[in-house]
Design an enzyme around this catalytic site. Structure first.
Site, PDB file in Angstrom:
ATOM      1  N   ASP A   1       0.814  -1.276   0.025  1.00 56.79           N
ATOM      2  CA  ASP A   1       0.112   0.018   0.055  1.00 56.79           C
ATOM      3  C   ASP A   1       0.657   1.393  -0.189  1.00 56.79           C
ATOM      4  OD1 ASP A   1      -2.382   1.221  -0.056  1.00 56.79           O
ATOM      5  OD2 ASP A   1      -2.276   1.495   2.099  1.00 56.79           O
TER       6      ASP A   1
ATOM      7  N   TYR B   1       1.186   5.904  -0.485  1.00 57.44           N
ATOM      8  CA  TYR B   1       0.717   7.054   0.161  1.00 57.44           C
ATOM      9  C   TYR B   1       1.036   8.363  -0.776  1.00 57.44           C
ATOM     10  CZ  TYR B   1       0.507   9.949   4.365  1.00 57.44           C
ATOM     11  OH  TYR B   1       0.181  11.175   5.342  1.00 57.44           O
TER      12      TYR B   1
ATOM     13  N   HIS C   1      -4.211  14.128   0.750  1.00 58.09           N
ATOM     14  CA  HIS C   1      -4.456  13.310   2.081  1.00 58.09           C
ATOM     15  C   HIS C   1      -3.105  13.427   2.900  1.00 58.09           C
ATOM     16  CE1 HIS C   1      -5.328   9.691   4.579  1.00 58.09           C
ATOM     17  NE2 HIS C   1      -4.031   9.390   3.977  1.00 58.09           N
TER      18      HIS C   1
ATOM     19  N   ARG D   1       0.159  16.299  13.269  1.00 56.44           N
ATOM     20  CA  ARG D   1       1.260  17.083  13.606  1.00 56.44           C
ATOM     21  C   ARG D   1       1.248  18.474  13.600  1.00 56.44           C
ATOM     22  NH1 ARG D   1       2.914  13.522   9.696  1.00 56.44           N
ATOM     23  NH2 ARG D   1       3.096  14.865   8.226  1.00 56.44           N
TER      24      ARG D   1
ATOM     25  N   GLU E   1     -10.428   4.058   3.781  1.00 54.99           N
ATOM     26  CA  GLU E   1      -9.307   4.912   2.664  1.00 54.99           C
ATOM     27  C   GLU E   1      -9.959   4.433   1.396  1.00 54.99           C
ATOM     28  OE1 GLU E   1      -5.161   4.359   3.769  1.00 54.99           O
ATOM     29  OE2 GLU E   1      -5.808   5.963   5.474  1.00 54.99           O
TER      30      GLU E   1
ATOM     31  N   GLU F   1      -9.220   4.046  -2.349  1.00 57.26           N
ATOM     32  CA  GLU F   1      -7.998   4.136  -3.045  1.00 57.26           C
ATOM     33  C   GLU F   1      -8.488   3.118  -4.342  1.00 57.26           C
ATOM     34  OE1 GLU F   1      -4.594   2.368  -1.211  1.00 57.26           O
ATOM     35  OE2 GLU F   1      -5.106   3.128   0.820  1.00 57.26           O
TER      36      GLU F   1
ATOM     37  N   ASP G   1      -8.944   0.457   1.918  1.00 59.77           N
ATOM     38  CA  ASP G   1      -8.061  -0.036   2.861  1.00 59.77           C
ATOM     39  C   ASP G   1      -8.499   0.286   4.330  1.00 59.77           C
ATOM     40  OD1 ASP G   1      -5.658  -0.511   4.348  1.00 59.77           O
ATOM     41  OD2 ASP G   1      -4.679   1.599   3.766  1.00 59.77           O
TER      42      ASP G   1
ATOM     43  N   ARG H   1      -7.919   3.880  13.321  1.00 57.91           N
ATOM     44  CA  ARG H   1      -6.769   5.096  13.546  1.00 57.91           C
ATOM     45  C   ARG H   1      -6.037   5.163  14.751  1.00 57.91           C
ATOM     46  NH1 ARG H   1      -5.588   6.160   8.536  1.00 57.91           N
ATOM     47  NH2 ARG H   1      -7.594   6.585   7.262  1.00 57.91           N
TER      48      ARG H   1
ATOM     49  N   GLN I   1      -3.446   2.293  14.844  1.00 61.64           N
ATOM     50  CA  GLN I   1      -2.433   2.726  13.965  1.00 61.64           C
ATOM     51  C   GLN I   1      -1.700   3.815  14.554  1.00 61.64           C
ATOM     52  OE1 GLN I   1      -4.153   4.434  10.318  1.00 61.64           O
ATOM     53  NE2 GLN I   1      -1.928   5.156   9.526  1.00 61.64           N
TER      54      GLN I   1
ATOM     55  N   TYR J   1       2.560   2.880  15.280  1.00 63.82           N
ATOM     56  CA  TYR J   1       3.320   3.080  14.083  1.00 63.82           C
ATOM     57  C   TYR J   1       4.798   3.829  14.503  1.00 63.82           C
ATOM     58  CZ  TYR J   1       2.387   8.295  13.396  1.00 63.82           C
ATOM     59  OH  TYR J   1       2.462   9.579  13.466  1.00 63.82           O
TER      60      TYR J   1
ATOM     61  N   LYS K   1      -4.248  -1.853  10.260  1.00 63.40           N
ATOM     62  CA  LYS K   1      -4.265  -2.047   8.673  1.00 63.40           C
ATOM     63  C   LYS K   1      -4.598  -3.599   8.258  1.00 63.40           C
ATOM     64  CE  LYS K   1      -3.225   2.223   7.438  1.00 63.40           C
ATOM     65  NZ  LYS K   1      -4.121   3.067   6.436  1.00 63.40           N
TER      66      LYS K   1
ATOM     67  N   THR L   1      -8.791  -5.741   3.924  1.00 59.95           N
ATOM     68  CA  THR L   1      -8.806  -4.746   2.846  1.00 59.95           C
ATOM     69  C   THR L   1      -9.743  -5.060   1.866  1.00 59.95           C
ATOM     70  OG1 THR L   1      -6.131  -4.384   3.079  1.00 59.95           O
ATOM     71  CG2 THR L   1      -7.200  -3.733   0.866  1.00 59.95           C
TER      72      THR L   1
ATOM     73  N   THR M   1      -4.392   6.795  -0.234  1.00 58.26           N
ATOM     74  CA  THR M   1      -6.039   7.583  -0.070  1.00 58.26           C
ATOM     75  C   THR M   1      -6.112   8.552  -1.133  1.00 58.26           C
ATOM     76  OG1 THR M   1      -5.861   7.204   2.323  1.00 58.26           O
ATOM     77  CG2 THR M   1      -7.620   8.529   1.443  1.00 58.26           C
TER      78      THR M   1
ATOM     79  N   GLU N   1     -10.425  12.444   7.793  1.00 55.96           N
ATOM     80  CA  GLU N   1     -10.275  13.702   7.054  1.00 55.96           C
ATOM     81  C   GLU N   1     -11.724  14.529   7.097  1.00 55.96           C
ATOM     82  OE1 GLU N   1      -8.146  11.704   3.954  1.00 55.96           O
ATOM     83  OE2 GLU N   1      -7.658  13.753   3.545  1.00 55.96           O
TER      84      GLU N   1
HETATM   85 CA    CA Z   1      -3.937   3.335   2.649  1.00 55.21          CA
END
Ligand code: CA
Length: 417
Positions: free
Chosen positions: A125, A127, A132, A141, A197, A199, A231, A235, A238, A242, A251, A255, A348, A362
């Site tokens: 997968d 990014y 996104h 952040r 997500e 995709e 996907d 959250r 994750q 991560y 994840k 899927t 995404t 989002e």
């Molecule tokens: Ca993804």
């Protein structure tokens, strides 16, 4: 290119996802028969094993269609893919001399069960959506600035092929480990921030060799076709796991993909360029082809018991920064062998406007801005019983190249002591 007419009259409308221009590849069964390869045309499916058995296809590979996946056809290579598509077009076109011979091998789509269209060899997968990535930066952040590598590398991680499922497969809300920012210790339980997500999935059709890099143009020719891909993402799991490595249990639980492989050949008239490069790419990432496609995409949410779904998002695959061919080139650049049946998630897909955001984190801005469904209910993330559906189509002159729905319903978490 205009609509190509078929003697299967349901394939000639501008609302069917499966006109003669499309011819997507799936796997189906009827009742308790063994799953086998089929091609969608209008509201029918052509039984490929039967039509091959009748001597109407004539590719030099016995029983490649009497299997519950298209991998054996992929491995025959691009010349055979083109021959097969040309032969199917000939058989199903208006005025075909073979109509009477082909007709007995059509089955109503409404009468079949659809299965995974391929054996997923490995799943990676990426990014690659700029909006996104900027949104996630702002949410996580506090700054929409991209990571320092983002404009140079098609970032990705190796996911799990074992939990890729076909549309219509329900999934349990995953359990996992999370930690609230103000908590001293992590805790275990069902995710509270279950997300989707939006995709596209690219399917690798021809392998590359261990130790042998490939160019972007070679990578483009290796791609057999595309599916819609959800996907699913937890959250909170994750966010805790991560640091410093990439996605794992957040994840790995599932899927979903749409049931039809829409071939790269069918999408050829809809090629679209990647956007202007904000930083010059290293030379190995430059190709000569337009690697994106103009595919209109939509996300819908339907709570348990609601009589209709609410459209949450509308965007387009042409929003992406990196193409699947660039991602595939980068994947193999250090010598990693790629297999027929490898699945590459695009990342995404979110457009610049809020109405184009491809994930709930989002849309609800990490839960701070709940959204309202047509039923009057509000949501920030997915609740048990909610059904999420991805839809996509390339819109042509009087026809569309549809993917079929990519849908899944979330069941309550399994009990774990
Ligand atoms: Ca993804």
């Amino acid at each position: 290119m205009p609509l190509m007419k078929s003697w299967v009259t349901s394939a000639n409308s501008d609302t069917t996802p499966f006109p003669l221009n499309n011819l997507p590849y799936g796997v189906f069964s009827i009742g308790d028969s063994d799953p086998r390869c089929g091609v969608a045309i209008g509201d029918m499916i052509l039984d490929m094993a039967a039509v091959e058995e009748a001597g109407l296809i004539g590719i030099d590979e016995d029983d490649a269609f009497d299997l519950p996946f298209w991998n054996d056809v992929m491995e025959l290579g691009p010349d055979v893919w083109a021959t097969l598509r040309a032969r199917l077009t000939e058989l199903l076109a208006e005025g075909s001399a073979d109509q009477a011979l082909v007709e007995p091998h059509l089955v109503k789509l409404a009468d079949v069960q659809l299965h995974m269209p391929l054996l997923v060899s490995e799943y990676t997968d990426f990014y690659a959506g700029r909006q996104h990535a900027a949104n996630m930066g702002a949410i996580l952040r506090g700054s929409p600035d991209l990571p320092a590598n983002w404009l140079h590398i098609p970032i990705g991680y190796n996911g799990r092929a074992s939990s890729v499922v076909v549309s219509g497969t329900d999934l349990h809300r995953p359990n996992g480990q999370t930690k609230a920012p103000d908590a001293k210790m992590p805790s275990f339980g069902p995710t509270k921030r279950l997300d989707i997500e939006l995709e596209m999935g690219a399917i690798v059709g021809t392998p590359s060799k261990l130790g042998q890099p490939i160019t972007v143009d070679e990578a483009d020719k290796m791609i057999f076709g595309y599916v819609l891909l959800n996907d699913w993402s937890a959250r909170d799991i994750q966010g805790w796991e991560y640091q410093p490595l990439g996605p794992f249990q957040g994840k790995a639980f599932g899927t979903s993909i749409s049931p039809w492989i829409v071939t790269a050949a069918a999408l050829e008239p809809f090629r679209a360029p990647t956007p202007a490069r904000e930083k010059e790419l290293l030379p190995y990432l430059n190709g000569t082809v337009d690697g994106l496609y103009d595919i209109e995409l939509e996300v819908l949410m339907q709570p348990n018991g609601a009589d209709r779904a609410t459209a949450l998002t509308k965007t387009n695959y042409n929003r992406m920064y990196y193409s699947a061919a660039e991602q595939l080139c980068h994947h193999a650049i250090g010598g990693c062998a790629m297999n027929a049946g490898d699945l590459l998630g695009s990342g995404t897909i979110s457009g610049p406007d809020k109405s184009e955001y491809g994930s709930l984190v989002e849309v609800s801005w990490a839960g701070r801005e709940p959204f309202t469904l047509d039923t009057g209910e509000t949501r920030t993330f997915i609740e048990d019983g909610d059904t999420l559906t991805l839809r996509g189509a390339a819109i042509g002159d009087g026809y569309q190249i549809g993917f079929g729905d990519c849908t899944g319903t979330i069941l309550p978490a399994v009990k774990h002591p």
